[in-house]
Design an enzyme around this catalytic site. Structure first.
Site, PDB file in Angstrom:
ATOM      1  N   CYS A 131      21.516  20.480  12.236  1.00 13.04           N
ATOM      2  CA  CYS A 131      20.703  21.466  12.975  1.00 13.04           C
ATOM      3  C   CYS A 131      20.901  21.350  14.478  1.00 13.04           C
ATOM      4  O   CYS A 131      20.456  22.211  15.231  1.00 13.04           O
ATOM      5  CB  CYS A 131      19.241  21.317  12.602  1.00 13.04           C
ATOM      6  SG  CYS A 131      19.002  21.442  10.820  1.00 13.04           S
TER       7      CYS A 131
ATOM      8  N   HIS B 194      16.417  30.153  10.438  1.00 14.53           N
ATOM      9  CA  HIS B 194      17.242  29.042  10.895  1.00 14.53           C
ATOM     10  C   HIS B 194      18.690  29.177  10.443  1.00 14.53           C
ATOM     11  O   HIS B 194      19.108  28.556   9.480  1.00 14.53           O
ATOM     12  CB  HIS B 194      16.622  27.740  10.378  1.00 14.53           C
ATOM     13  CG  HIS B 194      17.246  26.493  10.901  1.00 14.53           C
ATOM     14  ND1 HIS B 194      17.960  26.440  12.077  1.00 14.53           N
ATOM     15  CD2 HIS B 194      17.241  25.225  10.413  1.00 14.53           C
ATOM     16  CE1 HIS B 194      18.383  25.206  12.272  1.00 14.53           C
ATOM     17  NE2 HIS B 194      17.961  24.452  11.270  1.00 14.53           N
TER      18      HIS B 194
END
Lengths: 402, 477
Positions: free
Chosen positions: A83, A338
């Site tokens: 991430c 995301h």
């Protein structure tokens, strides 16, 4: 620390696509969109780009970028760090400019997940014995353990704990509703959040961010060029990455109350940026709210809230848009979803707009302003992996002299 | 002297009341049957019974595991070696599978005793486990239950001697399962009863008694196996067994456990046995084995097991017939909204055997820290978590340690056969940490700080093969 990035590079321009279930767009479409928005914002053409760093978790090689943009034989590095992928692409691009090798580079991130046919991410593992041992784990399960332990340690009843983390998601939806780039642009009331179906106990549906498609890009140059071309360039103050040795599931010292890698990266970033008291000095932040509890714990790890006290700040609105330290000003992962390879640059984009007083360029018509009064320093944070083992990025950007 | 030196048993945690089955299909159901969890099979149940049996005994002193079952997950791949490795029995053990017949359990017992008496093996562990599946709405669905028993044979401190045995082998096919059959087939039950069960076990019993110069009145307990209570009672009457002599079949509260039944009844009898008692065990399946045991004064020293009695207390009523069907993959479920899990790798599984099967971690020789290195790519630790010494480890086993839950979550997203999946991070007594799935738990009993123990279970099924690993479950005694 042998060197510091503080004020050695500047952001000349940025671009960001609308995030969401982009059934209409491929990864290539998204890359072209964000890149050309960034070129336009920087006032340059693609021919001025000397090198690029591409963050993506789903593509392979820099050709994912060179092909749709028809970039002619440029040095391009594909970067992947879970991430923290987009932020790490940005970090490496900044270092290349600071090193004096280039003076006009592109950092860009993209991921296109909504062609997979499922909600959420897969189990992410590769075949192997140990994979078979931790079979079919999911991200919500791993982060839910932070909530289990946090509630237990600080004596929160289930209802008190759910209210605290529910308030985190409620606040982000309040912000996201004003953002026309966001995936989710609806307000959600607290009762709905708290009583939503369980995903991984004690995390319900609204404690989890979605998965979406999107891309964001930044043009990085030297302070001299930036100041010559723009009246208000944004300067990089700190870029830190910390990689955990995956201690949470191995080491009994790991308490599942905090994420040590965030603490380490943040302290190095504060030192690099010359920040002593982040609760007072940081104007705003975009942190990795993959799950509501992650954001709550991150507030303590970043020293925005005293250890064990984040509940007071959350419930008192300290992190709300009109609070002392607004967090997830654009709506966060909660509202953007995301696309892993793009999220870090999407967060940075909001800090960049806010610092330049341009946040309302993305205002949903009819909603009150999202622009904060005179922010000086913005912080972005990514947590890649799971609490027990993760790649952490903490970056700080600000105005000249901040 | 040679004979039984320890015993153990395993009854799965979940009990399905027969009334729950009857609610679905009609009729009346009495009692309950033990049902193995979705992640259990005869290998994992053998390990569970084996752990009970080997309590306080170094598994490295065992020279062979004989595993008896009619429900092998494989036609070709040795069950006994998977179970033996999980139990940490040594590599040069003479493991063997006993299969294909409900007498396989007693065949394994006699083979073990012979090997010990012949001096070719020092200690042999015998396990018998079965989980035969009855077709929906049939009598077998009501009758069949799941369970396992384990008997350790050796030379030292023998608690039970085998005085003699007598076998009748006869191809009387009252029950059979062909290679591709899911369910047991029967000939007309009157045939099996009248020409088989009512005659052959008694013939075998008379054979062994005559051989030893004994009479039935010399026997304290007769473990006469049987597929149903009515015919079992009929044969007991025919043999003139007194109620005191008759060992419980557990048909009512566990079910017909097939190959495991004879050994489970033997364990049940041993739990109540006194020094000097004689026990007659009679199995049934294509003939009969009749074995006479004599209990020594060591018996009191080996009663520290959960055994049958303990496991009968550790239970949860399964009030959902649907959940049972799902565990047994008897219904077609909606496809999961998750991507399929990656296939397991046989070579990688083999490479990591020390962790995957006996659950070995390591202990640092420099700083003494126990550690279980369960990473995604490898389970072999090189650098100490604590002091960073490189490759200074000794093996350290976690399977036999209890632990405390540090954190957990009930995962509704992961899917699987029995959602939600409970995952827990546990800190082992004595040091070391790992994340494991938790089974045999109620969601609302899970708490930070609860005590758990390790249980060997199936993890996933790919390419026709199961992978096995350890999970944790609440300590219930």
């Amino acid at each position: 620390m042998p060197g510091s990035i503080r004020d050695r590079v500047a952001i000349l321009g940025m671009g960001c696509t609308r995030f969401g279930e982009r059934w209409d767009a491929s990864a290539a479409d998204l890359l072209v969109d964000s890149a050309y928005k960034a070129f336009e914002d920087a006032g340059i053409g693609p021919e001025e780009i000397q090198a690029a760093w591409l963050g993506t978790t789903t593509g392979s090689t820099g050709m994912v970028l060179s092909e749709p943009l028809r970039l002619p034989y440029l040095p391009i590095t594909r970067c992947e760090n879970a991430c923290a992928t987009a932020s790490d692409a940005f970090r490496n691009a900044c270092y290349a400019v600071a090193a004096g090798i280039y003076d006009m580079v592109l950092a860009i991130g993209v991921d296109k997940f909504k062609d997979s046919g499922i909600s959420g991410l897969g189990d992410g593992g590769s075949p192997g014995p140990s994979h078979a041992m931790v079979a079919e784990s999911t991200p919500p399960r791993q982060f839910a353990m932070l909530a289990t332990t946090y509630f237990n340690r600080y004596g929160l009843s289930y209802e008190e704990g759910k209210h605290m983390i529910g308030r985190v998601s409620w606040k982000s939806h309040q912000n996201g509703v004003r953002n026309k780039n966001a995936h989710f642009q609806q307000p959600v009331d607290l009762d709905t959040i708290i009583n939503a179906p369980m995903v991984a106990w004690p995390l319900g549906l609204y404690d989890c961010c979605g998965v979406s498609d999107g891309s964001a890009a930044a043009i990085i140059t030297t302070p001299e060029i930036a100041k010559a071309r723009k009246k208000d360039p944004v300067f990089v103050k700190a870029l830190q990455i910390a990689m955990a040795p995956r201690d949470g599931n191995f080491n009994t010292n790991f308490d599942f109350l905090h994420v040590e890698a965030t603490v380490r990266a943040a302290e190095r970033a504060y030192e690099e940026a010359g920040i002593k008291n982040p609760r007072e000095e940081i104007s705003m932040a975009e942190v990795h709210d993959c799950f509501s509890i992650t954001e709550a714990v991150t507030m303590e790890d970043l020293r925005f809230s005293p250890r064990g006290k984040v509940r007071d700040d959350i419930e008192n609105g300290f992190f709300d848009l009109d609070g002392k330290l607004p967090v997830q000003v654009d709506g966060g992962l909660k509202c953007f979803g995301h696309p892993i390879g793009a999220s870090g640059l999407r967060m940075l984009y909001e800090m960049y707009l806010q610092l330049q007083g341009r946040a309302d360029e993305l205002l949903n018509p009819g909603y009150p302003s999202r622009q904060l009064p005179n922010p000086k320093l913005g912080l972005t944070h990514n947590l890649g992996g799971s609490p027990d083992g993760c790649a952490i990025f903490v970056g700080i950007v600000g105005l000249e002299g901040a | 002297m040679a004979g039984i030196v320890s015993y153990g048993a395993y009854v799965p945690y979940y009990r399905l009341p027969r009334a729950v089955i009857a609610d679905m299909w009609g009729g009346r159901g009495r009692g309950e049957k033990a049902v193995a969890g979705f992640d259990e099979d005869p290998i994992t149940m053998s390990v569970a019974a084996g752990l009970d049996c080997l309590k306080g005994i170094d598994p490295r002193t065992v020279d062979a595991l004989f595993l008896a079952t009619t429900c092998s997950p494989y036609k070709e791949r040795q069950n006994a070696t998977i179970a033996a490795t999980a139990l940490d029995i040594k590599r040069n053990a003479r493991n063997a599978d006993f299969a294909n017949c409900l007498r396989a359990g007693t065949s394994a017992l006699m083979s073990a005793d012979d090997a010990i008496k012949a001096g070719s093996l020092g200690q042999v562990l015998v396990t018998a486990a079965d989980m035969r599946l009855g077709g929906a709405a049939g009598e077998d669905e009501q009758a069949f239950g799941d369970g396992a028993a384990a008997i350790l044979f050796g030379h030292d401190n023998v608690a039970v001697e085998i005085e003699g045995s007598y076998t009748i082998s006869e191809d009387l096919a009252d029950y059979w399962r062909a290679q591709d059959d899911t369910f047991v087939r029967h000939w007309e039950d009157r045939f099996g009863r009248e020409e088989g069960y009512m005659k052959i076990p008694q013939e075998a019993a008379n054979g062994v008694l005559k051989k030893l110069g004994l009479e039935l009145k010399d026997i304290a307990k007769v473990c006469l196996t049987g597929a149903n209570a009515r015919t079992h009672a009929a044969l007991c009457r025919k043999m003139k067994l007194t109620p005191e002599q008759t060992q419980d079949t557990y048909l009512d509260n566990i079910g017909n456990t097939g190959t495991a039944q004879s050994l489970m009844m033997l364990v049940g009898a041993l739990e109540e046995a006194k020094p000097g008692d004689r026990i007659l065990l009679i199995s049934w399946g294509n003939g009969s084995d009749a074995i006479v045991f004599k209990v020594t004064d060591q018996i009191e020293n080996i009663k520290n097991k959960r055994g049958i009695k303990g496991h009968l207390q550790i239970k949860k009523i399964l009030n959902s017939y649907g959940r049972y069907l799902r565990w047994r993959e008897m219904v077609s479920m909606a496809p999961p909204a998750r991507p399929p899990a990656g296939a397991a790798s046989m070579s990688a599984q083999w490479r990591e055997h020390a962790t995957a099967l006996p659950l070995y971690g390591v202990k640092c020789k420099k700083c003494g820290t126990p550690q279980l290195y369960l990473s995604h790519s490898s389970t072999r630790a090189h650098v100490c978590l604590e002091c960073h010494a490189k490759d200074e480890f000794e093996p350290y086993r976690f399977a036999d340690k209890q632990g405390t839950v540090t954190s957990f979550s009930h995962d509704f997203l992961a899917g699987g056969i029995d959602p939600p999946t409970t995952a827990a991070v546990i800190d082992f007594d004595g040091g070391g940490r790992g994340q494991f799935n938790m089974v045999d738990r109620e969601q609302d009993e899970c708490k930070v700080g609860m005590k758990v123990e390790m249980t060997f279970r199936k993890m996933r099924y790919t390419l026709g093969a199961h992978t096995y690993f350890w999970k944790c479950k609440p300590v219930r005694d």
